[in-house]
Write a protein that holds these residues in place. Sequence first.
Motif, PDB file in Angstrom:
ATOM      1  N   ALA A 147      42.115  48.018  34.245  1.00 58.75           N
ATOM      2  CA  ALA A 147      43.357  48.631  34.384  1.00 58.75           C
ATOM      3  C   ALA A 147      44.447  48.214  35.072  1.00 58.75           C
ATOM      4  N   HIS A 148      44.225  47.531  36.265  1.00 62.69           N
ATOM      5  CA  HIS A 148      45.319  46.889  36.918  1.00 62.69           C
ATOM      6  C   HIS A 148      45.658  45.393  36.853  1.00 62.69           C
ATOM      7  N   GLY A 149      45.065  44.946  35.684  1.00 65.77           N
ATOM      8  CA  GLY A 149      44.976  43.501  35.295  1.00 65.77           C
ATOM      9  C   GLY A 149      44.003  42.424  35.442  1.00 65.77           C
ATOM     10  N   GLY A 150      43.041  43.252  35.867  1.00 68.28           N
ATOM     11  CA  GLY A 150      41.601  42.439  36.210  1.00 68.28           C
ATOM     12  C   GLY A 150      41.083  42.001  34.796  1.00 68.28           C
ATOM     13  N   GLU A 151      40.729  40.643  34.791  1.00 72.04           N
ATOM     14  CA  GLU A 151      40.276  40.122  33.489  1.00 72.04           C
ATOM     15  C   GLU A 151      38.766  40.106  33.495  1.00 72.04           C
ATOM     16  N   SER A 152      38.088  40.299  32.415  1.00 67.31           N
ATOM     17  CA  SER A 152      36.661  39.987  32.260  1.00 67.31           C
ATOM     18  C   SER A 152      36.189  38.526  32.002  1.00 67.31           C
ATOM     19  N   LYS A 153      36.675  37.917  33.403  1.00 64.34           N
ATOM     20  CA  LYS A 153      35.999  36.739  33.470  1.00 64.34           C
ATOM     21  C   LYS A 153      35.156  36.433  34.755  1.00 64.34           C
ATOM     22  N   SER A 154      34.379  35.454  34.813  1.00 64.18           N
ATOM     23  CA  SER A 154      33.359  35.168  35.624  1.00 64.18           C
ATOM     24  C   SER A 154      33.880  35.444  37.158  1.00 64.18           C
ATOM     25  N   ASP A 155      35.035  34.714  37.451  1.00 65.05           N
ATOM     26  CA  ASP A 155      35.455  34.888  38.789  1.00 65.05           C
ATOM     27  C   ASP A 155      35.940  36.308  39.049  1.00 65.05           C
ATOM     28  N   ASN A 156      36.004  37.172  38.197  1.00 59.74           N
ATOM     29  CA  ASN A 156      36.410  38.676  38.706  1.00 59.74           C
ATOM     30  C   ASN A 156      35.300  39.866  38.284  1.00 59.74           C
ATOM     31  N   LEU A 157      34.017  39.220  37.993  1.00 62.41           N
ATOM     32  CA  LEU A 157      32.934  40.178  37.796  1.00 62.41           C
ATOM     33  C   LEU A 157      31.637  40.026  38.704  1.00 62.41           C
ATOM     34  N   VAL A 158      31.255  41.193  39.186  1.00 65.08           N
ATOM     35  CA  VAL A 158      30.021  41.277  40.069  1.00 65.08           C
ATOM     36  C   VAL A 158      28.863  41.994  39.283  1.00 65.08           C
ATOM     37  N   CYS A 159      27.783  41.721  39.764  1.00 67.89           N
ATOM     38  CA  CYS A 159      26.592  42.276  39.221  1.00 67.89           C
ATOM     39  C   CYS A 159      26.091  43.472  40.262  1.00 67.89           C
ATOM     40  N   LEU A 160      25.819  44.547  40.055  1.00 70.99           N
ATOM     41  CA  LEU A 160      25.559  45.930  40.754  1.00 70.99           C
ATOM     42  C   LEU A 160      24.475  46.626  40.182  1.00 70.99           C
ATOM     43  N   CYS A 161      23.713  47.328  41.169  1.00 77.34           N
ATOM     44  CA  CYS A 161      22.759  48.154  40.745  1.00 77.34           C
ATOM     45  C   CYS A 161      23.297  49.711  40.447  1.00 77.34           C
ATOM     46  N   ASP A 162      22.659  50.513  39.797  1.00 75.90           N
ATOM     47  CA  ASP A 162      23.231  51.747  39.409  1.00 75.90           C
ATOM     48  C   ASP A 162      23.740  52.521  40.710  1.00 75.90           C
ATOM     49  N   SER A 163      23.033  52.465  41.701  1.00 76.25           N
ATOM     50  CA  SER A 163      23.448  52.969  43.053  1.00 76.25           C
ATOM     51  C   SER A 163      24.610  52.559  43.752  1.00 76.25           C
ATOM     52  N   CYS A 164      24.579  51.215  43.964  1.00 82.36           N
ATOM     53  CA  CYS A 164      25.781  50.689  44.656  1.00 82.36           C
ATOM     54  C   CYS A 164      27.237  50.676  43.741  1.00 82.36           C
ATOM     55  N   HIS A 165      26.906  50.563  42.333  1.00 83.71           N
ATOM     56  CA  HIS A 165      28.041  50.807  41.254  1.00 83.71           C
ATOM     57  C   HIS A 165      28.683  52.081  41.467  1.00 83.71           C
ATOM     58  N   ASP A 166      27.818  53.349  41.637  1.00 82.00           N
ATOM     59  CA  ASP A 166      28.142  54.592  41.902  1.00 82.00           C
ATOM     60  C   ASP A 166      28.987  54.670  43.154  1.00 82.00           C
ATOM     61  N   ARG A 167      28.378  54.005  44.192  1.00 81.44           N
ATOM     62  CA  ARG A 167      29.042  54.187  45.810  1.00 81.44           C
ATOM     63  C   ARG A 167      30.392  53.621  45.620  1.00 81.44           C
ATOM     64  N   ILE A 168      30.484  52.313  45.001  1.00 82.55           N
ATOM     65  CA  ILE A 168      32.014  51.482  44.742  1.00 82.55           C
ATOM     66  C   ILE A 168      32.882  52.475  44.130  1.00 82.55           C
ATOM     67  N   HIS A 169      32.315  53.299  43.203  1.00 81.89           N
ATOM     68  CA  HIS A 169      33.476  54.211  42.364  1.00 81.89           C
ATOM     69  C   HIS A 169      33.505  55.483  43.065  1.00 81.89           C
ATOM     70  N   GLY A 170      32.868  55.707  44.415  1.00 81.32           N
ATOM     71  CA  GLY A 170      32.853  56.869  44.988  1.00 81.32           C
ATOM     72  C   GLY A 170      32.293  58.090  44.551  1.00 81.32           C
ATOM     73  N   ARG A 171      31.086  57.695  43.791  1.00 83.84           N
ATOM     74  CA  ARG A 171      30.283  58.682  43.120  1.00 83.84           C
ATOM     75  C   ARG A 171      28.795  58.652  43.891  1.00 83.84           C
TER      76      ARG A 171
END
Length: 76
Positions: A38-62
């Motif tokens: 939503a802030h201009g980040g593209e779906s390209k390899s240099d802007n993507l990381v792989c996360l497990c469910d737990s860490c992804h939730d934590r990054i989003h504050g869940r």
Amino acid sequence: TIFDQSMQRRATKIYSNRCLVCGKKTENAQGHHVKHFAHGGESKSDNLVCLCDSCHDRIHGRGKKPPITGTISCYK
């Protein structure tokens, strides 16, 4: 959240289904935009990381654990 199957496949392939934060290998790995879509980040390899469910939730504050902040957190 912008969910794109091809984005998720690219991120998980690059990181071999291993979470960049905790190192856990998981079949449920998720792709995450470093700079939010939503802030201009593209779906390209240099802007993507792989996360497990737990860490992804934590990054989003869940979830129960404190949010993860730093270089791979969601830029606002």
